[in-house]
Design a protein around this motif. Structure first.
Motif, PDB file in Angstrom:
ATOM      1  N   TRP A   1       0.976  -1.269   0.066  1.00 45.20           N
ATOM      2  CA  TRP A   1      -0.239  -0.078   0.193  1.00 45.20           C
ATOM      3  C   TRP A   1       0.823   1.467   0.068  1.00 45.20           C
ATOM      4  N   TRP A   2       2.021   1.132   0.529  1.00 44.53           N
ATOM      5  CA  TRP A   2       2.984   2.380   0.735  1.00 44.53           C
ATOM      6  C   TRP A   2       3.680   2.509  -0.545  1.00 44.53           C
TER       7      TRP A   2
ATOM      8  N   LYS B   1      -8.605   3.835  -4.918  1.00 41.67           N
ATOM      9  CA  LYS B   1      -7.717   3.091  -4.119  1.00 41.67           C
ATOM     10  C   LYS B   1      -7.440   3.376  -2.751  1.00 41.67           C
TER      11      LYS B   1
ATOM     12  N   ASP C   1       1.746   3.691  -3.561  1.00 45.99           N
ATOM     13  CA  ASP C   1       0.960   4.926  -3.491  1.00 45.99           C
ATOM     14  C   ASP C   1       1.294   5.766  -4.749  1.00 45.99           C
TER      15      ASP C   1
ATOM     16  N   ASN D   1      -3.675   8.298   5.222  1.00 42.17           N
ATOM     17  CA  ASN D   1      -3.713   9.561   5.830  1.00 42.17           C
ATOM     18  C   ASN D   1      -3.765   9.656   7.197  1.00 42.17           C
TER      19      ASN D   1
ATOM     20  N   ASN E   1      -0.501  12.951   1.948  1.00 46.78           N
ATOM     21  CA  ASN E   1      -1.133  11.943   2.578  1.00 46.78           C
ATOM     22  C   ASN E   1      -0.118  10.872   3.684  1.00 46.78           C
ATOM     23  N   LEU E   2       1.139  10.997   3.123  1.00 47.65           N
ATOM     24  CA  LEU E   2       2.216  10.084   3.538  1.00 47.65           C
ATOM     25  C   LEU E   2       3.259  11.151   4.536  1.00 47.65           C
TER      26      LEU E   2
ATOM     27  N   ILE F   1      -5.416   4.312   0.297  1.00 48.85           N
ATOM     28  CA  ILE F   1      -4.351   5.106   0.780  1.00 48.85           C
ATOM     29  C   ILE F   1      -4.194   5.551   2.251  1.00 48.85           C
TER      30      ILE F   1
END
Length: 627
Positions: free
Chosen positions: A156-157, A418, A160, A422, A519-520, A420
């Motif tokens: 998932w990371w 998708k 992104d 947050n 968001n990361l 993500i």
């Protein structure tokens, strides 16, 4: 001195913004070139000496030189002719990676369009940012293979879209086939080091170890444990247990792994002696900038013949590991493209090897003394994190997973979703004091690292930069400064989407599109609450700033400032850019009145409701989900 644009100028800019959409978006009803258009395009391409490259390789010097030479010629055209040419190319090669790259470089170079905001590349060439399942169904497939392949717990990371765009746009703005921009080599090293630190942060949060280097002399001769399936059009998968071949053939080019081994040894040989060697055998004092330029093998390399093309050749070798001589015509892996490479686990292992060479330089630098790091007459007495929606839980950060809707184009307009990461918005509260009798201009440098019992010198490259900002203090002033997370100097400012351009909601381009995804900004942490240390160091911006009176805004930390020198004179990553004699981060903060530390907890919320982050939504359309 500043000036205001007339309404006519603003109107022409908005019109031009819409004109460039014709370059990126192909109208289905007008996607076929008429015979006269085709003949005219062929004549233009002959004049440009354009040769289409069906499998464009971001790490092939020949491909990149050809692309940039063509872009240079296109950017010399009158703006209408340039747009027409690029638009015709897009029709001829609908979803082509080379044409996308050529388009963005040409528009950056043309004087009439260099300040225009371009649509995000994930919208205009989505096949390089989303896997096939998302593009076909609108949603990503559920991963059920984490038992067999634990690395998928962090897919998932790595996958992104914001990371892919950050890495792609950085390399578009800082190409290795042109004269390097200000401190490009140093920024190449620091930006990738920060990507590694952030990935390591996520690995520790799920109980993994830090990334281990993979390269010549670093388990290169053993099978590569990690496999990866990108599930993307134009890229092949890599089974686990693959071995590096001694010889790799890419088109007519041969890459020998022995040569990479020799180049690595030449780097370490030079580092041990404190100088790089030019083609005329002259000795050049090593700086991080010169070392980075030479590692990237850009036009600022001290000696390409001696030190080779180590970084790029590594990408090429790893992208062809499952068909090294091309006998089976297997598509390359994602390491061949700057957009796709960060998805692959081996990207981080390869860059850990690259960073090992940079680290060999850093460890030979003289450690900073207390005097080097002290800003006289400035005190930082406290730093706290206050989170919106949970204001009573000071020094707690909260993260959660959510579904984001992305609008994409080419071959047609479509909305996909998708998952993500947050975080709940937060702010820093700093209590600072100017003890002098004069005005003070202070830059505050904020870092975050996982809590550890390791010595600081073993942990200093785990500190991720969260922010860097300037404040003015009056003589004797004692006050609290509030700084919001969305103001961070590392994250990409809100992007201008295709719809924004259609709605005339545009502003002059202030960033190259590079910047860490908003968001990361904060690592995910875990449900138990991951302990971390927040550090702030205040230094004198009148001395540290290249142009102290200029506003320090945008994603300058990882990307610099478009059209200007890198704004901070200090080494990138300061004060963690070299070995240290401080025992740990508390020892450092206790000895520096201009520094402060706070223990924080990063809490991952599995079933969080009430995000309140509409400002970060592409289409104001977030759907919360549980992991």
């Amino acid at each position: 001195m500043s000036c205001k644009c007339s309404s006519a100028t603003r109107g022409s800019k908005k019109k031009l913004h819409k004109e460039i959409l014709k370059v990126f978006l192909v109208d289905d009803e007008q996607s076929v070139l008429h015979e006269d258009q085709f003949e005219n395009l062929q004549k233009i391409l002959r004049d440009l000496d354009f040769s289409h490259i069906p499998k464009f390789n971001s790490f092939d010097t020949t491909h990149m030189m050809a692309a940039h030479e063509t872009a240079r010629k296109i950017s010399k055209m009158p703006v209408k002719e340039m747009i027409s040419t690029l638009s015709s190319l897009r029709k001829l090669y609908r979803s082509d990676q080379l044409v996308e790259y050529l388009t963005r470089v040409s528009l950056y170079k043309h004087s009439a369009t260099t300040s225009l905001t371009l649509p995000p590349p994930r919208q205009t060439l989505p096949r390089l940012y989303f896997d096939c399942h998302i593009l076909e169904t609108g949603r990503e497939a559920v991963c059920n293979n984490t038992r067999l392949d634990p690395e998928q717990r962090l897919s998932w990371w790595r996958e992104d879209p914001g990371i892919a765009e950050h890495h792609y746009n950085w390399h578009v703005y800082y190409p290795y086939t042109e004269a390097p921009r200000d401190r490009q080599g140093e920024l190449f090293a620091y930006m990738h080091e920060q990507m590694l630190a952030r990935y390591d942060f996520e690995r520790l949060a799920v109980g993994f170890g830090r990334v281990r280097a993979f390269g010549p002399g670093y388990t290169w001769e053993k099978p590569l444990k990690e496999g990866y399936n990108p599930r993307m059009e134009g890229f092949s998968f890599r089974p686990s247990g693959m071995l590096i071949s001694e010889t790799i053939r890419m088109e007519s080019k041969l890459i020998l792994t022995d040569v990479l081994q020799r180049n690595k040894e030449r780097f370490f040989y030079s580092l041990a002696r404190g100088y790089l060697e030019r083609p005329d055998s002259a000795k050049v004092e090593i700086t991080m900038d010169k070392l980075g330029n030479t590692m990237e093998a850009n036009m600022g390399s001290v000696n390409k013949k001696l030190y080779g093309n180590l970084h790029n050749d590594g990408h090429n070798i790893l992208s062809t590991i499952n068909d090294p001589d091309g006998r089976y015509d297997v598509e390359p892996g994602p390491m061949i493209a700057t957009q796709a490479a960060p998805r692959d686990t081996v990207f981080y292992r390869w860059h850990k090897f690259v960073d090992a060479i940079f680290e060999a330089y850093r460890v030979n630098l003289e450690p900073y003394s207390v005097n080097d790091l002290t800003m006289k007459d400035t005190e930082v007495n406290n730093i706290q994190i206050v989170t919106e929606k949970k204001p009573n839980q000071v020094n707690n950060l909260f993260t959660f997973m959510m579904e984001k809707k992305y609008t994409i184009y080419n071959p047609e307009k479509k909305v996909v979703q998708k998952k993500i990461l947050n975080h709940i918005p937060f702010s820093y509260k700093l209590k600072v004091r100017n003890t002098s009798c004069r005005n003070s201009m202070v830059v505050f440098r904020i870092f975050l690292a996982p809590e550890t019992e390791e010595l600081l010198d073993q942990w200093r490259n785990m500190f991720i930069e969260l922010d860097k900002f300037v404040a003015y203090l009056d003589p004797g002033e004692d006050r609290e400064i509030t700084r919001f997370d969305h103001q961070s100097s590392v994250i990409l400012p809100p992007e201008t989407t295709v719809q924004d351009i259609l709605d005339d909601n545009t502003s002059p381009q202030q960033t190259c599109g590079c910047g860490w995804p908003r968001n990361l900004l904060i690592p995910r942490g875990n449900t138990a609450g991951m302990k971390a240390n927040l550090l702030v160091l205040a230094t004198n911006w009148e001395k540290d700033g290249v142009s102290p009176d200029q506003v320090l805004s945008g994603s300058v930390s990882y990307c610099g400032k478009m059209g200007y020198p890198y704004p901070d004179k200090k080494p990138m990553g300061f004060p963690f850019d070299r070995v240290t004699t401080f025992l740990d981060v508390r020892d450092l903060a206790s000895k520096l009145p201009n520094s402060c530390i706070a223990g924080v907890t990063i809490n991952f919320l599995e079933d969080y409701v009430g995000a309140g982050v509409e400002d970060m939504a592409e289409d104001s359309s977030y759907v919360l989900v549980s992991e």
